[in-house]
Scaffold this active site. Structure first.
Site, mmCIF file in Angstrom:
data_model
loop_
_atom_site.group_PDB
_atom_site.id
_atom_site.type_symbol
_atom_site.label_atom_id
_atom_site.label_comp_id
_atom_site.label_asym_id
_atom_site.label_seq_id
_atom_site.Cartn_x
_atom_site.Cartn_y
_atom_site.Cartn_z
ATOM 1 N N ALA A 65 26.456 -18.806 42.024
ATOM 2 C CA ALA A 65 25.099 -19.190 41.651
ATOM 3 C C ALA A 65 24.283 -17.915 41.446
ATOM 4 C CB ALA A 65 24.486 -20.030 42.758
ATOM 5 N N GLY A 109 29.740 -20.301 43.854
ATOM 6 C CA GLY A 109 29.609 -21.435 42.935
ATOM 7 C C GLY A 109 30.592 -21.369 41.781
ATOM 8 N N GLU A 112 33.637 -22.895 43.124
ATOM 9 C CA GLU A 112 33.372 -24.338 43.288
ATOM 10 C C GLU A 112 33.411 -25.060 41.936
ATOM 11 O OE1 GLU A 112 29.748 -23.298 45.499
ATOM 12 O OE2 GLU A 112 30.425 -24.708 47.023
ATOM 13 N N GLU A 132 29.600 -16.956 50.145
ATOM 14 C CA GLU A 132 28.210 -17.364 50.394
ATOM 15 C C GLU A 132 27.692 -16.893 51.744
ATOM 16 O OE1 GLU A 132 30.512 -19.311 49.031
ATOM 17 O OE2 GLU A 132 29.643 -20.647 47.511
HETATM 18 N N1 CAA Z 1 23.921 -13.726 40.813
HETATM 19 C C1 CAA Z 1 23.126 -12.912 40.072
HETATM 20 N N2 CAA Z 1 23.550 -11.742 39.562
HETATM 21 C C2 CAA Z 1 24.816 -11.367 39.818
HETATM 22 C C3 CAA Z 1 25.691 -12.172 40.587
HETATM 23 C C4 CAA Z 1 25.187 -13.409 41.088
HETATM 24 N N3 CAA Z 1 25.945 -14.248 41.810
HETATM 25 N N4 CAA Z 1 26.876 -11.522 40.687
HETATM 26 C C5 CAA Z 1 26.749 -10.384 39.988
HETATM 27 N N5 CAA Z 1 25.502 -10.283 39.465
HETATM 28 C C6 CAA Z 1 24.936 -9.189 38.664
HETATM 29 C C7 CAA Z 1 24.654 -7.951 39.537
HETATM 30 O O1 CAA Z 1 23.428 -8.067 40.206
HETATM 31 C C8 CAA Z 1 24.673 -6.852 38.485
HETATM 32 O O2 CAA Z 1 23.447 -6.885 37.809
HETATM 33 P P1 CAA Z 1 22.722 -5.463 37.392
HETATM 34 O O3 CAA Z 1 23.690 -4.795 36.458
HETATM 35 O O4 CAA Z 1 21.451 -5.914 36.732
HETATM 36 O O5 CAA Z 1 22.539 -4.701 38.667
HETATM 37 C C9 CAA Z 1 25.743 -7.333 37.499
HETATM 38 O O6 CAA Z 1 25.889 -8.747 37.721
HETATM 39 C C10 CAA Z 1 27.085 -6.678 37.739
HETATM 40 O O7 CAA Z 1 27.444 -6.886 39.101
HETATM 41 P P2 CAA Z 1 27.965 -5.696 40.055
HETATM 42 O O8 CAA Z 1 27.317 -4.421 39.697
HETATM 43 O O9 CAA Z 1 27.799 -6.169 41.477
HETATM 44 O O10 CAA Z 1 29.510 -5.656 39.621
HETATM 45 P P3 CAA Z 1 30.764 -5.246 40.497
HETATM 46 O O11 CAA Z 1 31.911 -5.188 39.550
HETATM 47 O O12 CAA Z 1 30.470 -4.043 41.342
HETATM 48 O O13 CAA Z 1 30.977 -6.483 41.540
HETATM 49 C C11 CAA Z 1 31.144 -8.818 42.154
HETATM 50 C C12 CAA Z 1 31.325 -7.736 41.056
HETATM 51 C C13 CAA Z 1 32.196 -8.598 43.255
HETATM 52 C C14 CAA Z 1 31.359 -10.172 41.502
HETATM 53 C C15 CAA Z 1 29.748 -8.692 42.764
HETATM 54 O O14 CAA Z 1 28.791 -8.701 41.701
HETATM 55 C C16 CAA Z 1 29.374 -9.791 43.712
HETATM 56 O O15 CAA Z 1 29.783 -9.750 44.868
HETATM 57 N N6 CAA Z 1 28.557 -10.796 43.259
HETATM 58 C C17 CAA Z 1 28.008 -11.824 44.115
HETATM 59 C C18 CAA Z 1 29.056 -12.816 44.540
HETATM 60 C C19 CAA Z 1 28.454 -13.872 45.448
HETATM 61 O O16 CAA Z 1 27.923 -13.590 46.508
HETATM 62 N N7 CAA Z 1 28.527 -15.143 45.029
HETATM 63 C C20 CAA Z 1 28.018 -16.266 45.774
HETATM 64 C C21 CAA Z 1 26.617 -16.582 45.333
HETATM 65 S S1 CAA Z 1 25.875 -17.878 46.322
HETATM 66 C C22 CAA Z 1 26.479 -19.331 45.649
HETATM 67 O O17 CAA Z 1 27.300 -19.339 44.761
HETATM 68 C C23 CAA Z 1 25.889 -20.579 46.221
HETATM 69 C C24 CAA Z 1 26.671 -21.825 45.956
HETATM 70 O O18 CAA Z 1 27.660 -22.106 46.598
HETATM 71 C C25 CAA Z 1 26.223 -22.793 44.939
#
Ligand code: CAA
Length: 258
Positions: A65, A109, A112, A132
């Protein structure tokens, strides 16, 4: 069909929907989920389409998400606003087969959403996880429910509580996904799988999908009764006449229009 956050292709009877927010790792926001519902319903209603593939880019299926969009949400935004429930689950209403094809990350998400597909094919680059807990929330789109059903309680608890990712091979070993291909072949191979299903009678494919999904919602005996009704009804369809005649006449069946 033109969308801001999706790319759409069709290959004969197969539709391909690509999640497409490359700057945000395909993070799932309201607009994308509204568009996804719209595209899924249009293809489900289109008699020319028999199978839908849902995929992302080579780098990422979806990183979850959209954290930037939800970071300032309050309980008043999420509960009365029915966050997730309002637009994430359209895919569950699709009656034709939906194959998820995952390359790179399918996290939170994203994992999911992938698990809402009928089955999953992955590239050897795929990584699945439910991180999450690291951003201070529980999964919200079925992760605590579908993951244990898919891979068992122990590994699901491990993934959900530690946020560790599993790779494509571990996902294959646990039954989360059905096939793995090299990253540069995964779309071509997945299209082949989808086209093989698309050549089957669509009415039977839809009935099988409905019956399998019933297995998760009911008892074994009720599920078998449900399946038996479809089996009996199949004898009133052109697909059964063609399929069985073709077998007895030692020729390939032609299920076009059936
Ligand atoms: N939401 C918003 N933006 C996101 C994102 C997310 N879930 N995941 C990545 N991005 C964005 C980053 O903020 C970054 O943006 P900027 O370039 O503007 O800074 C861009 O995408 C690239 O990401 P990274 O620089 O972090 O890339 P990376 O290769 O170093 O890492 C990754 C990749 C491991 C996927 C890492 O981005 C990450 O851990 N993302 C979050 C994963 C996460 O926590 N997901 C769960 C979200 S909560 C949820 O999903 C709730 C639910 O159950 C419904």
């Amino acid at each position: 069909m033109q969308y801001a956050d999706l790319l759409i292709e069709t290959h004969d009877k197969v539709a391909v929907i690509r999640l497409n927010r490359p700057k945000a790792m395909n993070a799932l926001n309201d607009n994308m989920m509204n568009e996804l519902g719209d595209a899924l319903y249009k293809f489900d209603a289109d008699p020319a389409i028999h199978v839908i593939i849902l995929t992302g880019s080579e780098k990422v299926f979806a990183a979850g998400a959209d954290i930037a969009a939800m970071a300032n949400y309050t309980y008043a935004d999420t509960y009365p606003g029915n966050y997730i429930g309002r637009n994430w689950e359209h895919i569950l209403n699709v009656r034709k087969p939906v194959i998820g094809v995952v390359s790179g990350y399918a996290l939170g998400g994203g994992c999911e959403l992938a698990m809402m597909c009928d089955f999953l094919i992955a590239a050897d680059t795929a990584k699945f996880g439910q991180p999450e807990i690291k951003v201070g929330v529980t999964p919200g789109a079925g992760g605590t429910q579908r993951l244990p059903r898919a891979i068992g309680k122990s590994k699901a608890m491990d993934m959900l509580l530690t946020a560790r990712m599993i790779d494509a091979q571990e996902a294959l070993n646990t039954g989360l996904i059905s096939r793995v291909y090299p990253a540069d072949k995964v779309m071509e191979e997945s299209l082949g799988v989808a086209q093989a299903i698309a050549a089957m009678p669509v009415t039977v494919a839809m009935a099988i999908k409905d019956s399998v999904n019933r297995a998760f919602e009911t008892t074994l005996s009720e599920g078998v009764r449900y399946e038996r009704r479809y089996f009996h009804a199949a004898f009133g369809t052109p697909a059964q006449k063609e399929g069985m005649s073709a077998f007895l006449e030692k020729r390939q069946p032609n299920f076009d229009g059936k």
